[in-house]
Write a protein that holds these residues in place. Structure first.
Motif, mmCIF file in Angstrom:
data_model
loop_
_atom_site.group_PDB
_atom_site.id
_atom_site.type_symbol
_atom_site.label_atom_id
_atom_site.label_comp_id
_atom_site.label_asym_id
_atom_site.label_seq_id
_atom_site.Cartn_x
_atom_site.Cartn_y
_atom_site.Cartn_z
ATOM 1 N N ASP A 1 0.860 -1.160 0.000
ATOM 2 C CA ASP A 1 0.000 0.000 0.000
ATOM 3 C C ASP A 1 0.905 1.221 0.000
ATOM 4 O OD1 ASP A 1 -2.022 1.844 0.347
ATOM 5 O OD2 ASP A 1 -1.867 1.681 2.539
ATOM 6 N N LEU A 2 0.957 1.915 -1.120
ATOM 7 C CA LEU A 2 1.799 3.109 -1.147
ATOM 8 C C LEU A 2 1.222 4.106 -2.136
ATOM 9 C CD1 LEU A 2 3.123 2.349 -3.967
ATOM 10 C CD2 LEU A 2 4.991 1.417 -2.644
ATOM 11 N N TYR B 1 11.141 5.210 -1.768
ATOM 12 C CA TYR B 1 10.790 4.009 -1.015
ATOM 13 C C TYR B 1 12.018 3.141 -0.779
ATOM 14 C CZ TYR B 1 5.956 5.250 -1.782
ATOM 15 O OH TYR B 1 4.774 5.909 -1.769
ATOM 16 N N PRO B 2 11.981 2.330 0.266
ATOM 17 C CA PRO B 2 13.140 1.479 0.555
ATOM 18 C C PRO B 2 13.338 0.403 -0.512
ATOM 19 C CG PRO B 2 11.334 1.003 2.078
ATOM 20 C CD PRO B 2 10.936 2.195 1.303
ATOM 21 N N ALA C 1 13.346 -2.711 -0.524
ATOM 22 C CA ALA C 1 12.433 -3.843 -0.609
ATOM 23 C C ALA C 1 11.212 -3.498 -1.449
ATOM 24 C CB ALA C 1 11.999 -4.261 0.795
ATOM 25 N N LEU D 1 9.311 -5.276 7.088
ATOM 26 C CA LEU D 1 9.730 -4.305 6.096
ATOM 27 C C LEU D 1 9.158 -2.936 6.456
ATOM 28 C CD1 LEU D 1 10.849 -3.623 3.290
ATOM 29 C CD2 LEU D 1 8.693 -4.395 2.365
ATOM 30 N N SER E 1 9.927 -1.198 9.073
ATOM 31 C CA SER E 1 9.814 -0.944 10.500
ATOM 32 C C SER E 1 10.859 0.053 10.980
ATOM 33 C CB SER E 1 9.961 -2.261 11.272
ATOM 34 O OG SER E 1 11.193 -2.852 10.941
ATOM 35 N N ARG F 1 14.417 -0.287 10.538
ATOM 36 C CA ARG F 1 15.725 -0.816 10.946
ATOM 37 C C ARG F 1 16.863 -0.077 10.266
ATOM 38 N NH1 ARG F 1 14.498 -6.658 9.040
ATOM 39 N NH2 ARG F 1 13.565 -5.319 7.465
ATOM 40 N N THR F 2 16.684 0.123 8.946
ATOM 41 C CA THR F 2 17.731 0.837 8.220
ATOM 42 C C THR F 2 17.869 2.266 8.723
ATOM 43 O OG1 THR F 2 17.438 -0.551 6.299
ATOM 44 C CG2 THR F 2 18.435 1.593 5.937
ATOM 45 N N ASP G 1 23.886 -4.254 7.814
ATOM 46 C CA ASP G 1 22.507 -4.263 7.320
ATOM 47 C C ASP G 1 22.428 -5.290 6.202
ATOM 48 O OD1 ASP G 1 19.897 -3.671 6.861
ATOM 49 O OD2 ASP G 1 20.194 -1.559 6.356
HETATM 50 N N1 LIG Z 1 4.432 -1.656 2.729
HETATM 51 C C1 LIG Z 1 4.841 -0.398 2.682
HETATM 52 N N2 LIG Z 1 4.029 0.548 2.168
HETATM 53 C C2 LIG Z 1 4.412 1.814 2.139
HETATM 54 N N3 LIG Z 1 5.610 2.269 2.591
HETATM 55 C C3 LIG Z 1 6.457 1.390 3.108
HETATM 56 C C4 LIG Z 1 6.140 0.035 3.171
HETATM 57 N N4 LIG Z 1 7.162 -0.601 3.729
HETATM 58 C C5 LIG Z 1 8.074 0.307 3.996
HETATM 59 N N5 LIG Z 1 7.687 1.520 3.636
HETATM 60 C C6 LIG Z 1 8.476 2.731 3.792
HETATM 61 O O1 LIG Z 1 9.778 2.430 4.290
HETATM 62 C C7 LIG Z 1 10.086 3.169 5.447
HETATM 63 C C8 LIG Z 1 11.060 2.436 6.364
HETATM 64 O O2 LIG Z 1 11.940 1.664 5.613
HETATM 65 P P1 LIG Z 1 13.241 0.984 6.215
HETATM 66 O O3 LIG Z 1 14.213 0.836 5.145
HETATM 67 O O4 LIG Z 1 13.601 1.686 7.451
HETATM 68 O O5 LIG Z 1 12.693 -0.431 6.658
HETATM 69 P P2 LIG Z 1 13.544 -1.591 7.239
HETATM 70 O O6 LIG Z 1 12.903 -2.029 8.452
HETATM 71 O O7 LIG Z 1 14.957 -1.213 7.285
HETATM 72 O O8 LIG Z 1 13.356 -2.670 6.159
HETATM 73 P P3 LIG Z 1 14.467 -3.244 5.195
HETATM 74 O O9 LIG Z 1 15.571 -3.681 6.066
HETATM 75 O O10 LIG Z 1 13.804 -4.330 4.481
HETATM 76 O O11 LIG Z 1 14.871 -2.109 4.317
HETATM 77 C C9 LIG Z 1 8.713 3.367 5.999
HETATM 78 O O12 LIG Z 1 8.643 4.442 6.875
HETATM 79 C C10 LIG Z 1 7.875 3.614 4.798
HETATM 80 O O13 LIG Z 1 7.948 4.920 4.315
#
Ligand SMILES: Nc1ncnc2c1ncn2[C@@H]1O[C@H](COP(=O)(O)OP(=O)(O)OP(=O)(O)O)[C@@H](O)[C@H]1O
Ligand SMILES: Nc1ncnc2c1ncn2[C@@H]1O[C@H](COP(=O)(O)OP(=O)(O)OP(=O)(O)O)[C@@H](O)[C@H]1O
Ligand SMILES: [Mg+2]
Ligand SMILES: [Mg+2]
Lengths: 319, 507, 316, 301
Positions: B133-134, B143-144, B146, B298, B300, B302-303, B430
């Motif tokens: 959902d974005l 966006y990250p 993933a 994903l 959450s 962490r990065t 990471d």
């Molecule tokens: N399913 C999603 N829909 C919309 N935005 C998302 C979604 N998943 C992640 N995001 C975006 O990514 C941001 C955080 O990404 P981050 O890279 O910190 O995640 P992560 O926990 O490190 O995951 P990863 O290690 O897989 O990158 C969120 O605040 C959001 O903006």
């Protein structure tokens, strides 16, 4: 509205409006029909080449040849002006297209860096223009209908040249916003390798932007010959930088991948307004700016606009 | 049996005289999910790129649906019915999500213009298939990784291809998304689409694949039904060693990294860290000789947590202490000077300097210590690099080869080397084993363990439960930018972890 | 990387060799010392500016303001040594008239560098500001007037000879060697290539990217300033309107023909020197053989395109 | 006569649309107009077209919009400035062309503009040649010609005037003719190169003094003796050139004075008073040689 102004490119519109308001309040006749129409006529050429440059820059490329290609086209058009607009206009345009095709061939075919390929064309176009014209300006045939294009207006204010330039702007805008080709242009600038791997027709888009830019320059050259009564092999020096500045001030990134056609038009007009304002300021007699000071001021103005843009664009980019 | 869908035989390819493929072959039947396995640098990606016209082959034949073909560009491959997700994310970060999904296949209005409404609808359709959902109007790059990966998969899956190629699609996905992806793959398979699936996660292969082709040093050394294979066979085939050898060496190297280290002095203590970038409230302590895992779904954060600890994102609140002293870390340079290293999850944009050599990439963070009055001690540099190439088993022609010519896994090892070389007190990893083959993964894990035993504090971000549960002493669970739970090993189970990640704070 | 650069250098050397052979066949009096001296003196300024440009390009930027910076430095020098104070103490005056312009040039570079790395302005636009204003400033300084002078010790910079070859040629050579060494062997060089190759990755590896970039623009500007001084010295005159005009294009062309890539990350210093020599020799050949001005433009275009094509690396 | 009339006033708003400011000659010309403004009762509107004919037209347009009384225009090129002249006329502004003219087939003095104040570039070249023919001692003149900016009208005209005159004398041959862009540095570089290829050169004709000075430097650097074994002739009459003549390094320079201000003021006043103005107010260019250089160097720029 956001689309119309170009996303996040407000700074340039704000600056443009502010300057026009400033000029209108400060100087008599600044907003007169006469000044307006001559301003629009002169700047139609810059609007054209800036839009051509805008598409090139969107791909992450650059076209240094626009100025001399316009000069070459003006020579060709002037030489054919006795045959009337119907011959001279397409001929000038064809000269621009040919130069654009040459650029496209070197860049897309031989894989030369755009900077060097268009630099070569820049030199060559000037050489050919001088050669064709035998080192002289080429007078147009005033008896033919050729000069009507550059001299006549729609209504009292809008010159035909500006009208045509705006049509080209709209075409470019539609291409960028609404066609596969235009989106590919942006994708190449964003990441050329990815665009290729995504299966986009990158080569076609690359060829298109250089040919389009060449065509814009060619048309600008026709305007030059028609509006100023001569083919001018030496005109066009520094046009490429003016166009690049217009594009960048319009918020388009030189690294490509982003950009706005309408904001580029605003950028081009902005520089025109600054020149116009400086001329009016000199006429007030309060301070008579020497030409040297004028260039210092133009640079400072560019600095201000850029810093303004950095400030306004930053938060938008980060969100 | 009818003609195979794809038959590649005797493919050879060399880069500047160095062979990448010497006799590779690959046969794919219609509607099968087939994996291509091999060590880093075995030539998997190269073989794919030859098939899809990115590279021209030096020799060999390709038959597609019974006819010999010679594809000259990715476009031609797509038109022939082959959709590909390349290993390096190949999308355009500046453009919107919609564009990245429909580009090249835009729905058109009658006038030949792009129908943005339909494009958006198609995008939403694709995204919902993956449960994402974005805002599809935002630039993809915001966006990250993933998400970007999912978008790339969505794009390829929506192309109605006869063959879908995925080169390490799950390297940045967590378990949940992997499940979604598998659902999609099964769906495609049911529709008769064949899939080539490349991954270093062997468990995935057994779950989703029908057949396997094993590649070693650019040569196809075996092909089999998945059902006839064991994990050990697979590994043995890839490494070219006997299954016995492998069994004796064991599977994961992080496991049993000593008893719980709760007594060491805290190397880093963070309290209430928040940044403008969605990090809300993070409490974290990592002690010398301890591995703390960071778990979370994903997105959450962490990065983001890692970026904050490393001084990349300015803090809006919270404080940090390094070795017990309050520390204001405001730049990576400062972090490095304080003995912090950070191996980023995004190798391409945050890791490698593509034109520089393996040597120059490896010593980049170490330079201040390798130079006197600004002059680099090249002899010592070469010596150090030599040592790391050997220790990490980096496959490179020579240390002066540009890093971009290395396979993905080997690039990752060079980057790991970059951080190990500074002998950090605190190392943030990471997704350190992303895209790394099983053999190398073990080597890397062994090296990490060795560092921990020498007293290094490590923050391990991983989407692989196995890695976290077996490797970490403590696991901090994140949700929405907050640390919501801390689980202590030994004794953490996968269920417990999943529960904590989903429910938050329950444990 | 070494291998690749070497291959490029070989291509360029081959092109140069062809040009030299061609000249030996068609250009009168080509093989004599004076021809060498003329070419060396003419190439020196381009080479010096191009060296700085190569560093800037390696950082992923571009510097359009070099010509204006040359004008500023070139306009300043005579103002200083013609001042009453300098006439009073010629030794100090001479030193000041060389050092001060270089410092001012350095400030021009600082201005560019700060705009680019602190304010995040794109290099082409950031340097366009000084490109437009810098020359204006130089003209304001001199009121637009041509300054002519007679000052043998200053003029030595442009007309002196060491071992039969012009001083500025030696300066260019020494600078080339120093910079080549700097790029290969110093931390600055490594940081520069990293910042240009992948800025974000460089930052995350602890490279002080902002500082490195600022330093790079300062170096480029100081080198441009030096070139400006040399031009003024050769001519015994300083014309703010003309010093360094179009120099940016020559310098960029030399750098790219020499193997630099506009995307950044590569700094082929020796290649740049050869690129400058190639461009100089090409111009010399055309003039000496009486090719008309407009044909010169066309032929130059073709040669540049062919030269770049022959040694094209990856795309810039 | 349908030329716009000019009222007699104390103060005039006067437009001067300079073409460029990138050489000492133009700067001196601008200064001359600025100085005259103070003495002649002008509110001067000054623009600078930066070497672009099209911009010069736009500049004139903006002056017309500002309502100037009189326009002084040094047209950058013969044809492209015709629209400016015509529009000024249409706006009722009397126009005087300065130092260069426009295409006489289209716009004419006395009808479209008042008059052309200036000298004749072709004639300047011719006079330089005449001096050379008269004063050259040897029996074989090997000439290098340093042209002005390629394609500019003074370069074309000064070339034509000189080349035609010299062609009539069998002693002379022009072995190389090459642009030095009106600049000292470029003139020097081109001369250095040409000297290598044509060692037997003994005459240099430069289209302006700056290039001539550059050529002298090149000659000296190559061990030649300008003034003794090489005759240098040129056009403009700058201070440096007069000094070179005094020093015996240069033969002649044909004056091309930039000091148009007083003449402009004078002519404009006459026109306002209703006097008839010649279509071409010729500027009498002097010729500077060893005989008179020393006495005029004080007034040179
Ligand atoms: N399913 C999603 N829909 C919309 N935005 C998302 C979604 N998943 C992640 N995001 C975006 O990514 C941001 C955080 O990404 P981050 O890279 O910190 O995640 P992560 O926990 O490190 O995951 P990863 O290690 O897989 O990158 C969120 O605040 C959001 O903006
Ligand atoms: N463009 C290139 N130039 C030079 N060598 C290359 C290039 N691309 C790949 N190689 C080399 O070819 C070999 C095979 O690389 P490839 O990327 O196919 O490996 P892979 O099996 O996909 O590995 P990984 O699992 O790490 O992705 C490697 O040794 C690599 O260094
Ligand atoms: Mg791979
Ligand atoms: Mg992450």
């Amino acid at each position: 509205m956001k689309k119309l102004l170009g996303d996040g490119h407000v700074a340039v519109w704000v600056a443009l409006v502010l300057l026009i308001v400033f000029g209108t309040l400060r100087y008599d006749n600044f907003a007169s029909a006469y000044n307006l129409s001559s301003f629009l006529g002169y700047n139609s050429m810059f609007v054209l080449i800036s839009v051509g440059m805008c598409l090139v820059i969107m791909t992450g490329g650059i076209d240094l040849s626009v100025g001399t290609v316009a000069a070459l086209a003006s020579v060709v058009a002037a030489q054919l002006s006795p045959h009337g607009l119907i011959v001279a206009l397409p001929a000038g345009l064809a000269a621009g297209l040919a130069a654009g095709a040459l650029n496209a061939g070197m860049i897309s075919g031989l894989r030369l860096p755009p900077f060097m390929a268009t630099l070569a064309t820049m030199l060559a176009a000037k050489g050919v223009a001088l050669r064709l014209s035998d080192n002289r300006t080429v007078p147009v045939d005033w008896a033919s209908d050729f000069t009507k294009l550059g001299m006549n207006k729609v209504g009292a204010v809008l010159p035909w040249t500006m009208l045509i330039a705006l049509v080209v702007v709209v075409i470019a805008w539609v291409i960028v916003e609404r066609t596969s080709l235009g989106r590919t242009v942006l994708a190449i600038g964003g990441n050329a390798e990815a665009a290729h791997l995504m299966g986009l027709k990158t080569r076609r888009a690359e060829i298109f932007v250089y040919v389009f830019s060449g065509a814009c320059a060619g048309l600008a050259g026709v305007f030059l010959a028609s509006g100023y009564g001569a083919g001018q092999p030496l005109e066009g020096a520094g046009w490429e930088l003016a166009a690049i500045a217009a594009v960048v001030v319009g918020g388009t990134l030189l690294t490509g991948g982003m950009g706005s056609v309408p904001a580029t038009v605003a950028g081009a007009l902005l520089f025109g307004v600054v020149f116009n304002l400086l001329n009016f300021e000199n006429g007030r007699g309060t301070i008579s700016l020497s030409a040297h000071w004028q260039s210092v001021i133009r640079g400072l103005f560019l600095l201000v606009v850029i810093l303004l843009q950095v400030r306004l664009a930053r938060p938008a980019a980060k969100k | 049996m009818s003609d195979p869908l794809l038959q590649m035989t005797g493919i050879t390819k060399a880069f500047g005289g160095v062979p990448a493929l010497s006799d590779a072959s690959l046969v794919i039947q219609p509607g099968e999910v087939h994996t291509l396995v091999g060590q880093n640098g075995a030539g998997k990606s190269t073989l794919i790129k030859i098939l899809t016209g990115v590279y021209r082959r030096d020799g060999g034949t390709v038959r597609w649906q019974g006819r010999e073909i010679d594809l000259k560009s990715p476009r031609e491959a797509q038109e022939a019915g082959i959709a590909t997700i390349y290993q390096e994310l190949t999308l355009v970060p500046q453009r919107t999500v919609i564009e990245n999904i429909v580009l090249g296949y835009e729905p058109k209005t009658r006038l030949g213009m792009i129908d943005w409404r339909a494009a958006e609808a198609r995008t939403r359709d694709v995204l919902s298939r993956f449960g994402i959902d974005l805002d599809p109007h935002r630039a993809l790059g915001s966006y990250p990784t993933a998400i970007q990966q999912l978008v790339a998969i969505g794009r390829a899956a929506s192309m109605d291809a006869r063959l879908l190629i995925m080169d390490e699609p799950t390297s940045s996905l967590d378990e949940r998304e992997v499940e979604v992806l598998f659902g999609v793959i099964r769906q495609l398979k049911a529709q008769g689409t064949a899939v080539i699936y490349i991954s270093h996660f062997l468990d995935e292969l057994f779950e989703i694949c029908d057949g396997a082709t094993i590649l070693r040093d650019g040569r196809t050394v075996g092909t089999a039904r998945m059902a006839d294979l064991t994990k050990l066979d697979l590994i043995a085939g890839m490494l070219g060693r006997s299954a016995e050898d492998i069994r004796r060496a064991g599977m994961t190297e992080l496991a049993g990294s000593g008893s719980a280290q709760t007594e060491g002095r805290p190397v880093i203590e963070a309290v209430g860290l928040s940044t403008g970038h969605r990090l809300r409230n993070l409490d974290l302590t990592v002690r010398a000789g301890q591995i703390v895992g960071l778990a979370g779904l994903l997105g959450s954060g962490r990065t983001e947590a890692a970026l904050a600890l490393f001084g990349m994102d300015p803090l809006t609140s919270g404080r940090m202490a390094l070795d017990g002293h309050p520390a204001a870390i405001t730049s990576p340079r400062g972090a490095i000077a304080g003995g912090i290293g950070f191996l980023s999850e995004d190798r391409k944009t945050e890791g490698i300097i593509p034109d520089l050599s393996v040597r120059e990439n490896l010593t980049l963070a170490l330079l201040p210590r390798l130079s006197r009055m600004g002059v680099i001690d090249e002899a010592r540099e070469r010596q150090i690099v030599e040592q790391f190439i050997r220790a990490l088993g980096i496959k490179t022609a020579h240390m002066d080869q540009p890093i971009r010519q290395l396979s993905g896994g080997n690039q990752q090892k060079v980057l790991l080397g970059r951080w190990l070389a500074i002998e950090p007190r605190f190392l943030i990893l990471d997704e350190p084993t992303r895209g790394v083959d099983v053999g190398a993964k073990r080597e890397i894990q062994a090296i990490i363990r060795e560092r921990v035993e020498q007293g290094c504090a490590i923050l391990l971000i991983s989407s692989e439960f196995e890695e976290l549960i077996e490797g970490a002493h403590d696991i901090v669970v994140m949700q929405d930018g907050r640390s919501v739970a801390r689980l202590s090993n030994p004794g953490v189970t996968e269920d417990q972890l999943i529960h904590a990640m989903a429910a938050g704070g329950a444990a | 990387m070494n291998l690749r650069l070497d291959r490029q250098l070989t291509g360029l050397l081959a092109a140069l060799a062809v040009l030299i052979l061609l000249n030996m066949a068609v250009t009168p009096n080509f093989l004599n010392m004076q021809t060498l001296a003329v070419n060396v003196s003419q190439v020196a300024t381009i080479a010096i500016v191009a060296l700085g440009m190569t560093l800037v390009i390696a950082s992923g930027g571009i510097d359009l303001s070099v010509g204006s910076t040359m004008a500023v430095a070139g306009a300043l020098a005579p103002i200083i040594f013609l001042s009453d104070w300098a006439v009073g103490s010629p030794g100090l005056g001479l030193a000041a008239s060389i050092l001060l312009p270089l410092i001012v040039a350095g400030f021009c570079g600082l201005f560019n560098g700060v705009l680019i790395s602190v304010f995040g302005v794109q290099p082409i636009i950031a340097t366009l500001i000084l490109f437009i204003s810098g020359r204006g400033i130089a003209q304001v300084l001199t009121n637009g007037n041509l300054q002519t002078f007679h000052n043998p010790s200053f003029t030595w910079l442009g007309t002196g000879r060491i071992l039969g070859l012009p001083v500025q040629g030696w300066i260019a050579l020494v600078l080339t060697l120093v910079l080549a060494w700097t790029v290969r062997r110093t931390i600055y060089g490594r940081y520069l290539l990293s910042a240009g190759g992948n800025e974000r990755a460089a930052i995350m590896a602890g490279v002080p990217v902002a500082r490195v970039k600022i330093a790079t623009y300062v170096i480029a500007a100081v080198l441009a300033g030096l070139a400006g001084l040399i031009v003024v010295a050769i001519n015994s005159a300083s014309d703010a309107a003309r010093i360094g005009q179009l120099m940016e294009l020559d310098a960029i062309a030399a750098a790219i023909v020499g193997g630099a890539a506009l995307a950044g990350g590569r700094a082929p210093i020796l290649g740049t020197l050869l690129g400058a020599v190639f461009i100089q020799l090409m111009g010399y050949t055309l003039i000496a053989n009486g090719i008309s001005d407009e044909m010169t433009l066309i032929v130059t275009a073709v040669i540049i395109a062919v030269a770049v094509w022959l040694q094209r690396g990856r795309r810039a | 006569q349908d030329l716009p009339a000019l009222a007699v006033k104390d103060k005039y708003k006067v437009g001067f649309a300079q073409t460029e400011s990138n050489n000492p000659w133009r700067i001196a010309q601008t200064k001359s107009f600025q100085d005259t403004a103070a003495t002649c009762g002008w509110d001067l509107v000054l623009t600078d077209a930066g070497g672009s004919a099209a911009k010069q037209v736009a500049d004139v347009d903006s002056m017309i919009a500002q309502g100037i009384d009189v326009l002084f225009l040094p047209p950058r090129e013969e044809s492209p400035l015709i629209p400016a002249v015509m529009r000024a006329k249409a706006a009722g502004i009397p126009t005087f062309l300065v130092d260069r003219s426009v295409d006489p087939n289209v716009a004419q003095a006395g009808r479209d503009y008042v008059s052309f104040l200036g000298s004749d570039f072709i004639d300047q070249g011719g006079r330089a040649a005449d001096w050379l023919i008269k004063n050259f001692k040897g029996d074989k003149g090997v000439i290098v010609e340093l042209e002005g900016t390629t394609g500019s009208s003074p370069a074309n005209d000064r070339k034509k005037g000189f080349d035609d005159a010299v062609a009539a004398d069998a002693r002379f041959s022009i072995v190389a003719s090459r642009s030095g862009d009106f600049a000292r540095d470029e003139g020097r570089k081109v001369m250095e190169t040409l000297l290598q290829a044509h060692a037997d050169v003994n005459v240099v004709y430069a289209h302006n003094d700056e290039m001539a000075i550059g050529a002298i430097q090149a000659l000296e650097a190559a061990g030649r003796k300008p003034g003794e074994d090489v005759t240098v002739v040129s056009i403009d009459g700058t201070r440096d050139a007069l000094q070179a003549i005094i020093d015996g390094k240069m033969g002649v320079t044909v004056e091309s004075s930039p000091f148009f201000g007083p003449l402009a003021c004078d002519t404009m006043k006459k026109y306002a008073a209703g006097e008839k103005i010649e279509p071409w107010v010729k500027v009498e260019d002097r010729i500077f040689t060893k005989e008179n250089a020393a006495e005029h160097i004080g007034e040179a720029y």
